[in-house]
Design a protein around this motif. Structure first.
Motif, mmCIF file in Angstrom:
data_model
loop_
_atom_site.group_PDB
_atom_site.id
_atom_site.type_symbol
_atom_site.label_atom_id
_atom_site.label_comp_id
_atom_site.label_asym_id
_atom_site.label_seq_id
_atom_site.Cartn_x
_atom_site.Cartn_y
_atom_site.Cartn_z
ATOM 1 N N ILE A 1 3.503 13.038 5.265
ATOM 2 C CA ILE A 1 4.391 13.570 4.249
ATOM 3 C C ILE A 1 3.916 12.972 2.568
ATOM 4 C CG2 ILE A 1 6.477 13.631 5.285
ATOM 5 C CD1 ILE A 1 7.135 10.882 3.617
ATOM 6 N N TRP A 2 2.917 12.046 2.506
ATOM 7 C CA TRP A 2 2.678 11.695 1.214
ATOM 8 C C TRP A 2 2.208 12.699 0.255
ATOM 9 C CZ3 TRP A 2 0.077 7.415 4.689
ATOM 10 C CH2 TRP A 2 0.788 6.431 4.926
ATOM 11 N N CYS A 3 2.220 12.511 -0.898
ATOM 12 C CA CYS A 3 2.079 13.554 -2.024
ATOM 13 C C CYS A 3 0.311 13.778 -2.191
ATOM 14 C CB CYS A 3 2.323 13.042 -3.423
ATOM 15 S SG CYS A 3 4.267 12.724 -3.633
ATOM 16 N N ALA A 4 -0.004 14.868 -2.756
ATOM 17 C CA ALA A 4 -1.632 14.882 -2.832
ATOM 18 C C ALA A 4 -2.035 13.875 -3.725
ATOM 19 C CB ALA A 4 -1.708 16.201 -3.452
ATOM 20 N N GLY A 5 -2.911 13.089 -3.266
ATOM 21 C CA GLY A 5 -3.555 12.012 -4.292
ATOM 22 C C GLY A 5 -2.751 10.640 -4.339
ATOM 23 N N CYS A 6 -1.872 10.635 -3.316
ATOM 24 C CA CYS A 6 -1.193 9.263 -3.097
ATOM 25 C C CYS A 6 -2.001 8.365 -2.571
ATOM 26 C CB CYS A 6 0.044 9.627 -1.999
ATOM 27 S SG CYS A 6 0.988 7.830 -1.768
ATOM 28 N N GLY A 7 -2.147 7.092 -2.880
ATOM 29 C CA GLY A 7 -3.219 5.877 -2.374
ATOM 30 C C GLY A 7 -2.909 5.506 -1.254
ATOM 31 N N ASN A 8 -1.556 5.807 -0.503
ATOM 32 C CA ASN A 8 -1.210 5.211 0.877
ATOM 33 C C ASN A 8 -2.029 5.621 1.854
ATOM 34 O OD1 ASN A 8 1.048 4.095 -0.667
ATOM 35 N ND2 ASN A 8 2.534 5.498 0.298
ATOM 36 N N GLY A 9 -2.775 6.856 1.890
ATOM 37 C CA GLY A 9 -3.542 7.115 2.942
ATOM 38 C C GLY A 9 -4.909 6.528 2.860
ATOM 39 N N GLY B 1 10.543 3.137 2.638
ATOM 40 C CA GLY B 1 9.778 3.533 1.476
ATOM 41 C C GLY B 1 8.728 4.378 1.756
ATOM 42 N N CYS B 2 7.831 4.867 0.829
ATOM 43 C CA CYS B 2 7.003 5.815 1.163
ATOM 44 C C CYS B 2 5.738 4.867 2.103
ATOM 45 C CB CYS B 2 6.065 6.317 -0.041
ATOM 46 S SG CYS B 2 6.919 7.393 -0.843
ATOM 47 N N ALA B 3 5.388 3.555 1.676
ATOM 48 C CA ALA B 3 4.796 3.010 2.590
ATOM 49 C C ALA B 3 5.307 2.754 3.872
ATOM 50 C CB ALA B 3 4.573 1.675 1.612
ATOM 51 N N ASN C 1 1.103 -1.979 -2.980
ATOM 52 C CA ASN C 1 1.674 -2.209 -4.154
ATOM 53 C C ASN C 1 1.303 -1.113 -5.121
ATOM 54 O OD1 ASN C 1 2.520 -3.116 -6.780
ATOM 55 N ND2 ASN C 1 1.326 -5.028 -6.801
ATOM 56 N N ASN C 2 2.599 -0.148 -5.529
ATOM 57 C CA ASN C 2 2.110 0.858 -6.171
ATOM 58 C C ASN C 2 2.950 0.755 -7.534
ATOM 59 O OD1 ASN C 2 4.499 1.616 -5.537
ATOM 60 N ND2 ASN C 2 3.916 3.348 -4.362
ATOM 61 N N PHE C 3 3.541 -0.456 -7.972
ATOM 62 C CA PHE C 3 4.052 -0.772 -9.101
ATOM 63 C C PHE C 3 5.578 -0.165 -9.354
ATOM 64 C CE2 PHE C 3 -0.565 -0.622 -10.785
ATOM 65 C CZ PHE C 3 -0.752 -1.653 -10.327
ATOM 66 N N TYR D 1 8.924 2.009 -7.295
ATOM 67 C CA TYR D 1 9.811 2.490 -5.957
ATOM 68 C C TYR D 1 9.360 4.056 -6.018
ATOM 69 C CZ TYR D 1 13.359 -1.247 -5.865
ATOM 70 O OH TYR D 1 13.978 -2.331 -5.818
ATOM 71 N N GLY D 2 8.541 4.326 -5.166
ATOM 72 C CA GLY D 2 8.076 5.886 -4.950
ATOM 73 C C GLY D 2 9.048 6.895 -4.348
ATOM 74 N N MET D 3 9.456 6.239 -3.231
ATOM 75 C CA MET D 3 10.402 7.295 -2.537
ATOM 76 C C MET D 3 11.574 7.738 -3.152
ATOM 77 S SD MET D 3 11.704 6.855 1.668
ATOM 78 C CE MET D 3 10.112 7.847 2.089
ATOM 79 N N SER E 1 -2.017 3.701 -5.370
ATOM 80 C CA SER E 1 -1.476 4.635 -6.663
ATOM 81 C C SER E 1 -0.040 5.351 -5.878
ATOM 82 C CB SER E 1 -2.457 5.527 -6.753
ATOM 83 O OG SER E 1 -2.921 6.371 -5.692
ATOM 84 N N CYS E 2 0.688 5.567 -6.986
ATOM 85 C CA CYS E 2 1.728 6.653 -6.890
ATOM 86 C C CYS E 2 1.857 7.485 -7.893
ATOM 87 C CB CYS E 2 3.212 5.757 -6.920
ATOM 88 S SG CYS E 2 4.635 7.030 -6.917
ATOM 89 N N VAL E 3 0.812 8.579 -7.693
ATOM 90 C CA VAL E 3 0.706 9.893 -8.593
ATOM 91 C C VAL E 3 1.941 10.206 -9.015
ATOM 92 C CG1 VAL E 3 -2.129 10.259 -8.187
ATOM 93 C CG2 VAL E 3 0.053 11.211 -6.921
ATOM 94 N N THR E 4 2.750 10.746 -8.349
ATOM 95 C CA THR E 4 4.088 11.504 -8.573
ATOM 96 C C THR E 4 4.988 10.608 -9.428
ATOM 97 O OG1 THR E 4 3.537 12.710 -6.613
ATOM 98 C CG2 THR E 4 5.652 12.809 -7.495
ATOM 99 N N GLU E 5 5.340 9.299 -9.190
ATOM 100 C CA GLU E 5 6.374 8.857 -9.720
ATOM 101 C C GLU E 5 6.066 7.904 -10.802
ATOM 102 O OE1 GLU E 5 9.258 9.850 -9.684
ATOM 103 O OE2 GLU E 5 9.438 10.848 -7.706
ATOM 104 N N PHE E 6 4.701 7.164 -10.464
ATOM 105 C CA PHE E 6 4.295 6.282 -11.684
ATOM 106 C C PHE E 6 3.170 6.941 -12.388
ATOM 107 C CE2 PHE E 6 1.623 2.822 -13.601
ATOM 108 C CZ PHE E 6 2.737 2.101 -13.938
HETATM 109 S S1 SF4 Z 1 6.350 9.458 -4.327
HETATM 110 FE FE1 SF4 Z 1 4.632 8.106 -4.885
HETATM 111 S S2 SF4 Z 1 4.219 6.468 -3.131
HETATM 112 FE FE2 SF4 Z 1 5.514 8.446 -2.520
HETATM 113 S S3 SF4 Z 1 4.310 9.826 -1.537
HETATM 114 FE FE3 SF4 Z 1 4.464 10.524 -3.424
HETATM 115 S S4 SF4 Z 1 2.794 9.492 -4.678
HETATM 116 FE FE4 SF4 Z 1 2.970 8.563 -2.670
#
Ligand code: SF4
Ligand SMILES: Cc1ncc(C[n+]2csc(CCOP(=O)(O)OP(=O)(O)O)c2C)c(N)n1
Ligand code: SF4
Lengths: 67, 268
Positions: free
Chosen positions: B18-26, B53-55, B123-125, B127-129, B202-207
């Motif tokens: 479910i992680w966004c395109a380019g999210c560092g979690n993967g 959370g996303c992580a 650590n993506n600095f 709250y992504g989710m 990285s959290c591209v979407t929220e940060f």
């Molecule tokens: S919100 Fe941020 S941390 Fe969550 S999946 Fe999207 S990019 Fe990744």
């Protein structure tokens, strides 16, 4: 030297472009379907950078067999 | 090469994740899976615990025994599992909010006890989710939904806190260097005691979107360029960038071992 194969799983690829930026020989690009495409596959050096940085488990590099 | 190792250890039916395109979690998750593979740990003995959370979603994708717990509480569950069955290899995947905000006291006390857990904090600095609110690690001056005029606090240094609290293995690396990240996670898995690996992600979407880092590739490059080797500054903290490296790797009595020794002594 055998050829390397770069296999993209379009069901997993989200077109983020990270692999495009890390490929040292610049053979990856984002296509019209917003997914990654391989151009000039024969130039692939099989370094595996695209795999290491792909967050979506979408690229598999098959290293050619060197005889 | 690398992806096949990940796929061998994933519940592939659940992909794409479910992680966004380019999210560092993967990128962090693949480093964890490669480290597990290299560690040769018996996979039936692994319990992969995560919070919310996303992580925290990572536990749903990995093909081991898994436990998706409550926000801020993965260390409490992990402590229970390890004490009940010390033979298990307990791995915790958590976010900076999950570990250092709501779960902050569990974190400090698990580190203090030196309980044999391997903790990887994504650590993506932020709250992504929940939509990009500030987290304890949000950098000063950066923008989040709850700091729309820029953040006025200094960020919490998770690795520094782990060291101060008593963790016996502490390392930090960013997604800009996945192979080193894998190496530190492997060292943490093999270490007996509390290991904390801070994976700067990285959290591209929220940060990213709010801090000129909306492009996933540029975000990865930014983290790589901002990295400063520990050997250069000899400090876990630097105002010039993100200090990366292995900070602590020491032996101290481990909690579960000491606990069972005490039980034996008292039972006599
Ligand atoms: S919100 Fe941020 S941390 Fe969550 S999946 Fe999207 S990019 Fe990744
Ligand atoms: C007890 C409780 N409080 C609040 C929430 C809402 N909540 C869900 S995830 C989250 C924060 C996630 O941030 P982080 O731990 O940094 O993980 P990320 O999503 O960035 O990976 C919060 C506050 C919750 N689920 N449970
Ligand atoms: S293996 Fe290396 S050279 Fe080949 S496509 Fe991937 S990044 Fe490019």
């Amino acid at each position: 030297m055998g050829k390397n194969k770069v296999i993209v799983n379009k069901d997993y690829c989200k077109g983020c472009g990270i692999c495009v930026s890390v490929c040292p020989v610049k053979i990856l690009k984002i296509g019209e379907d917003f997914k990654v495409e391989v151009e000039n596959e024969e130039k692939c050096i099989g370094c595996g950078m695209c795999e290491l940085y792909c967050p979506d488990f979408a690229i598999i590099v098959k290293k050619g067999i060197t005889v | 090469m690398y992806t096949e190792i990940s796929l061998d250890n994933l519940r592939v039916k659940k992909l794409p994740h479910i992680w966004c395109a380019g999210c560092g979690n993967g990128i962090v998750l693949s480093a964890i899976l490669r480290a597990i593979e290299r560690s040769k740990i018996d996979k039936d003995k692994i319990v992969f615990v995560s919070g919310i959370g996303c992580a925290g979603r990572s536990s749903g994708y990995v093909n081991f025994n898994t436990l998706h717990t409550l926000h801020g509480r993965p260390l409490a569950f992990a402590t229970g599992i390890k004490l009940a069955n010390p033979d298990l290899q307990v791995i915790v995947a958590t976010g900076d909010g999950d570990l250092a905000a709501i779960g902050g006291n569990h974190f400090i006390h698990a580190a203090k006890r030196n309980i044999d857990l391997s903790v990887i904090v994504f650590n993506n600095f932020v709250y992504g989710m929940t939509g990009g609110q500030l987290s304890p690690t949000t950098p000063e001056d950066s923008f989040t939904t709850t700091t729309p005029y820029g953040h006025i606090e200094e960020p919490m240094n998770i690795s520094y806190l782990a060291i101060a609290a008593g963790a016996t293995y502490v390392a930090r690396e960013t997604i800009g260097n996945p192979l080193m990240l894998e190496k530190y996670i492997l060292n943490g898995l093999l270490h007996k005691g509390f290991s904390l690996i801070e994976a700067v992600s990285s959290c591209v979407t929220e940060f990213g979107r709010r801090n000129n880092l909306g492009d996933p590739a540029e975000y990865v490059k930014f983290l790589k360029d901002k990295s400063i080797p520990f050997s250069k500054v000899n400090s876990v903290e630097s105002h010039d960038g993100i200090v990366v490296g292995e900070f602590v790797n020491i032996e101290k009595p481990e909690f579960v071992t000491s606990y069972y020794e005490l039980v034996k002594k008292v039972a006599k």
